[in-house]
Design a protein around this motif. Structure first.
Motif, PDB file in Angstrom:
ATOM      1  N   LEU A  74     -14.684 106.155  91.288  1.00  0.00           N
ATOM      2  CA  LEU A  74     -16.110 105.931  91.547  1.00  0.00           C
ATOM      3  C   LEU A  74     -16.359 104.532  92.100  1.00  0.00           C
ATOM      4  N   VAL A  75     -15.596 103.544  91.654  1.00  0.00           N
ATOM      5  CA  VAL A  75     -15.726 102.197  92.222  1.00  0.00           C
ATOM      6  C   VAL A  75     -15.449 102.232  93.720  1.00  0.00           C
ATOM      7  N   LEU A  76     -14.348 102.861  94.109  1.00  0.00           N
ATOM      8  CA  LEU A  76     -13.955 102.901  95.517  1.00  0.00           C
ATOM      9  C   LEU A  76     -14.896 103.786  96.335  1.00  0.00           C
ATOM     10  N   ALA A  77     -15.392 104.864  95.736  1.00  0.00           N
ATOM     11  CA  ALA A  77     -16.350 105.713  96.443  1.00  0.00           C
ATOM     12  C   ALA A  77     -17.617 104.931  96.761  1.00  0.00           C
ATOM     13  N   PHE A  78     -18.123 104.164  95.787  1.00  0.00           N
ATOM     14  CA  PHE A  78     -19.312 103.348  96.062  1.00  0.00           C
ATOM     15  C   PHE A  78     -18.990 102.222  97.043  1.00  0.00           C
ATOM     16  N   GLY A  79     -17.774 101.667  96.959  1.00  0.00           N
ATOM     17  CA  GLY A  79     -17.393 100.646  97.923  1.00  0.00           C
ATOM     18  C   GLY A  79     -17.371 101.185  99.336  1.00  0.00           C
ATOM     19  N   ALA A  80     -16.838 102.395  99.520  1.00  0.00           N
ATOM     20  CA  ALA A  80     -16.826 103.024 100.837  1.00  0.00           C
ATOM     21  C   ALA A  80     -18.229 103.421 101.268  1.00  0.00           C
ATOM     22  N   GLN A  81     -19.017 103.928 100.306  1.00  0.00           N
ATOM     23  CA  GLN A  81     -20.381 104.361 100.611  1.00  0.00           C
ATOM     24  C   GLN A  81     -21.211 103.194 101.153  1.00  0.00           C
ATOM     25  N   ARG A  82     -21.059 102.011 100.564  1.00  0.00           N
ATOM     26  CA  ARG A  82     -21.864 100.871 100.982  1.00  0.00           C
ATOM     27  C   ARG A  82     -21.248 100.149 102.173  1.00  0.00           C
ATOM     28  N   SER A  83     -20.083 100.639 102.651  1.00  0.00           N
ATOM     29  CA  SER A  83     -19.439 100.057 103.831  1.00  0.00           C
ATOM     30  C   SER A  83     -19.619 100.913 105.075  1.00  0.00           C
ATOM     31  N   GLY A  84     -20.354 102.016 104.961  1.00  0.00           N
ATOM     32  CA  GLY A  84     -20.555 102.895 106.102  1.00  0.00           C
ATOM     33  C   GLY A  84     -19.332 103.720 106.444  1.00  0.00           C
ATOM     34  N   LEU A  85     -18.464 103.969 105.453  1.00  0.00           N
ATOM     35  CA  LEU A  85     -17.223 104.699 105.689  1.00  0.00           C
ATOM     36  C   LEU A  85     -17.340 106.146 105.257  1.00  0.00           C
ATOM     37  N   TYR A  86     -16.490 106.982 105.836  1.00  0.00           N
ATOM     38  CA  TYR A  86     -16.218 108.288 105.260  1.00  0.00           C
ATOM     39  C   TYR A  86     -15.125 108.109 104.212  1.00  0.00           C
ATOM     40  N   TYR A  87     -15.280 108.757 103.064  1.00  0.00           N
ATOM     41  CA  TYR A  87     -14.235 108.715 102.051  1.00  0.00           C
ATOM     42  C   TYR A  87     -13.842 110.153 101.698  1.00  0.00           C
ATOM     43  N   ALA A  88     -12.560 110.442 101.896  1.00  0.00           N
ATOM     44  CA  ALA A  88     -12.014 111.763 101.632  1.00  0.00           C
ATOM     45  C   ALA A  88     -11.329 111.745 100.277  1.00  0.00           C
ATOM     46  N   ALA A  89     -11.968 112.323  99.261  1.00  0.00           N
ATOM     47  CA  ALA A  89     -11.363 112.443  97.936  1.00  0.00           C
ATOM     48  C   ALA A  89     -10.480 113.683  97.949  1.00  0.00           C
ATOM     49  N   VAL A  90      -9.180 113.484  97.783  1.00  0.00           N
ATOM     50  CA  VAL A  90      -8.198 114.549  97.987  1.00  0.00           C
ATOM     51  C   VAL A  90      -7.893 115.249  96.663  1.00  0.00           C
ATOM     52  N   ASN A  91      -7.866 116.570  96.719  1.00  0.00           N
ATOM     53  CA  ASN A  91      -7.546 117.410  95.569  1.00  0.00           C
ATOM     54  C   ASN A  91      -6.173 117.030  95.010  1.00  0.00           C
ATOM     55  N   THR A  92      -6.132 116.605  93.763  1.00  0.00           N
ATOM     56  CA  THR A  92      -4.876 116.146  93.168  1.00  0.00           C
ATOM     57  C   THR A  92      -4.025 117.288  92.617  1.00  0.00           C
ATOM     58  N   HIS A  93      -4.495 118.521  92.769  1.00  0.00           N
ATOM     59  CA  HIS A  93      -3.706 119.674  92.344  1.00  0.00           C
ATOM     60  C   HIS A  93      -2.992 120.334  93.524  1.00  0.00           C
ATOM     61  N   LEU A  94      -3.018 119.698  94.679  1.00  0.00           N
ATOM     62  CA  LEU A  94      -2.323 120.217  95.846  1.00  0.00           C
ATOM     63  C   LEU A  94      -0.846 119.841  95.797  1.00  0.00           C
ATOM     64  N   THR A  95      -0.067 120.454  96.680  1.00  0.00           N
ATOM     65  CA  THR A  95       1.316 120.017  96.874  1.00  0.00           C
ATOM     66  C   THR A  95       1.305 118.802  97.796  1.00  0.00           C
ATOM     67  N   PRO A  96       2.408 118.032  97.842  1.00  0.00           N
ATOM     68  CA  PRO A  96       2.459 116.905  98.783  1.00  0.00           C
ATOM     69  C   PRO A  96       2.204 117.325 100.232  1.00  0.00           C
ATOM     70  N   ALA A  97       2.701 118.490 100.624  1.00  0.00           N
ATOM     71  CA  ALA A  97       2.474 118.944 101.997  1.00  0.00           C
ATOM     72  C   ALA A  97       1.002 119.222 102.254  1.00  0.00           C
ATOM     73  N   GLU A  98       0.328 119.841 101.272  1.00  0.00           N
ATOM     74  CA  GLU A  98      -1.096 120.162 101.434  1.00  0.00           C
ATOM     75  C   GLU A  98      -1.932 118.883 101.456  1.00  0.00           C
ATOM     76  N   ALA A  99      -1.631 117.948 100.541  1.00  0.00           N
ATOM     77  CA  ALA A  99      -2.359 116.678 100.524  1.00  0.00           C
ATOM     78  C   ALA A  99      -2.093 115.900 101.807  1.00  0.00           C
ATOM     79  N   GLY A 100      -0.840 115.921 102.261  1.00  0.00           N
ATOM     80  CA  GLY A 100      -0.495 115.232 103.492  1.00  0.00           C
ATOM     81  C   GLY A 100      -1.236 115.783 104.692  1.00  0.00           C
TER      82      GLY A 100
END
Length: 500
Positions: free
Chosen positions: A63-89
């Motif tokens: 949440l700290v980093l999401a708000f940091g990105a939000q206030r920086s005008g960035l897109y932030y992609a929160a990646v599903n941590t239940h994926l395989t490395p190939a899917e996350a990649g």
């Protein structure tokens, strides 16, 4: 100097708590640390419109980093941590992330596809080559000069194939100009005020848990985040933190209802004023049982990560219209047939919305085009109908529809019957190829306990279906399984069942 996110009068109050463990931040600390994150992003060369990938379990830093990105005008992609490395990649590569931030627990998922990217870890343990420690304390705790609203760039669950990145046009305005629909709904519709407590039991890499948690924080509520869902622990947290608002998915309701009575009745839930639920259709008997238990505090909304539109319904309305997902909250729904013609009242068709959020599928013009029509409407492929009073009801996703002997069969109707059985913890109904009928109806059933006699259970389920369902809808086969392939937010990955 640019404005802060959280008023200074909130700074001494607790903003976030993560359980189990009790890790916490005050609003003052969240303000300072999210500012430090914004300075870090700028130091790394990220500018408005760039993307950062967050591959993190439920923890304070997400949440700290999401708000940091939000206030920086960035897109932030929160990646599903239940994926395989190939899917996350795939997601990290597809979203075009300029950098990735992860943790000891999730770092093995970062197998970047398609381009080189800098990698940072929020944990201070020994790091492999190519990784750097994220040290936010090296940066100022005041807002950056070019503060601007960003947005999440989240990926669909991938229940029917490759996940799709859902990208909304950045507002681009100063901080505070973000629409923050969940926050507005929480404060305007659901009475959330500064000092209230919001429980988030689901993974923050999904749209609703992330957006509603951030919206609750913007409106001064303390957010209690569960590292992972446990039915009894969720009830314990409502009592411990005097939770006023919460958000759930139907599978969580089922698991709480299946707890022994002595556990369900053990906790004081009197502080609990509003229980939001969404993400999947809720079986009628499950929701009725929750209202009987918790009182008429349930608020259901139907929407999607795309934000094509939304409907909502309070408990009192729902008791008059059981099974409905309500009336429009965002946009205006219309039911169309395959040719794009309006359906009559009560007839099932594809749900389209006019007047929702403008979006595109990241890097996929064909998918974006297929989700829109020439009249300014958009759809995610859900099917349903509208009754004579304008209430929307859901049938199924078009991809889940079973056509057997030329007849349309909607799995949800069958699943709602089966889940009401006392010995059933979870259920999924799918169509399996059949030489004679095209497809036959098969029910995958997860019992409450593994000790149940499967022969006796199947006989009971067959009898139940005979009583409640027309013959052509009754499953031709029951398959007992130890667990169904659900995402942590309760969505079934039905395409994984057909091959079992």
């Amino acid at each position: 100097m640019s404005a802060g996110v959280f008023p200074s009068e909130w700074w001494s109050r607790t903003a976030i708590v993560v359980e189990p463990g009790g890790d916490s931040l005050t609003f003052g600390e969240l303000e300072a640390k999210s500012n430090q994150a914004a300075h870090f992003f700028r130091e790394q060369g990220l500018r408005t419109g760039d993307t950062v990938a967050l591959v993190l379990e439920n923890r304070l830093e997400l949440l700290v980093l999401a708000f940091g990105a939000q206030r920086s005008g960035l897109y932030y992609a929160a990646v599903n941590t239940h994926l395989t490395p190939a899917e996350a990649g795939y997601i990290i590569g597809d979203c075009g992330a300029k950098l990735v931030i992860s943790s000891d627990q999730c770092r093995e998922l970062v197998s970047v596809a398609g381009h080189e990217v800098r990698k940072f870890s929020v944990d201070d343990s020994s790091l492999p080559d190519g990784w750097e420690s994220l040290r936010l304390d090296d940066f100022p705790g005041v807002p950056i000069e070019d503060q601007a609203e960003g947005d999440f760039l989240l990926y669909s669950s991938g229940t029917t194939g490759r996940p799709k990145g859902i990208e909304r046009k950045l507002v681009g305005g100063e901080f505070g100009s973000y629409p923050d629909l969940p926050g507005r709904w929480l404060s305007g519709l659901l009475g959330l005020v500064p000092g209230d407590v919001y429980l988030s039991p689901a993974p923050l890499y999904h749209a609703a848990p992330l957006a509603w948690s951030m919206g609750a924080l913007r409106h001064g509520a303390t957010v209690v985040v569960m590292r992972s869902f446990d039915a009894a622990h969720a009830l314990e947290l409502i009592e411990l933190y005097k939770v006023t608002h919460s958000q759930w998915v139907p599978t969580m309701f089922v698991r709480m209802l299946k707890l022994p009575p002595e556990v369900r009745d053990k906790f004081d839930l009197s502080s609990h004023r509003t229980a939001v639920h969404a993400a999947a259709a809720c079986p009628v008997e499950v929701k009725r049982s929750m209202i009987d238990w918790w009182g008429p505090i349930l608020f259901e909304f139907y929407s999607s990560t795309e934000g094509v539109g939304a409907t909502s319904i309070f408990s009192e309305e729902w008791l008059q219209k059981p099974g409905s997902v309500g009336k429009p909250l965002l946009g205006e729904p219309v039911i169309l047939d395959d040719a794009g013609a309006p359906m009559a009242v009560g007839e099932i068709g594809t749900i389209w919305f006019a007047g929702g959020v403008d979006f595109q599928y990241h890097g996929d013009a064909d998918k974006t085009s297929a989700a829109h029509d020439g009249d300014g409407r958009a759809t995610v492929g859900d099917m349903g109908w509208v009754d004579e009073d304008g209430y929307l009801f859901l049938a199924d996703r078009r991809s889940d529809l079973i056509i057997s002997g030329g007849v349309n069969i909607y799995p949800r109707e069958i699943e709602d019957v089966l889940i009401a059985h006392d010995a059933v913890l979870d259920v999924a109904v799918v169509g399996v190829e059949d030489a004679e009928m095209g497809h036959r109806v098969v029910a995958y059933v997860q019992p409450v306990t593994a000790d149940d006699d499967p022969t006796e259970l199947i006989a009971g389920l067959s009898d139940l279906c005979t009583q409640e369902l027309a013959r052509f809808k009754q499953p031709k086969e029951f398959r007992i399984v130890t667990e169904l392939p659900r995402t942590p937010t309760g969505k079934l990955r039905k395409h994984l069942l057909a091959d079992r």
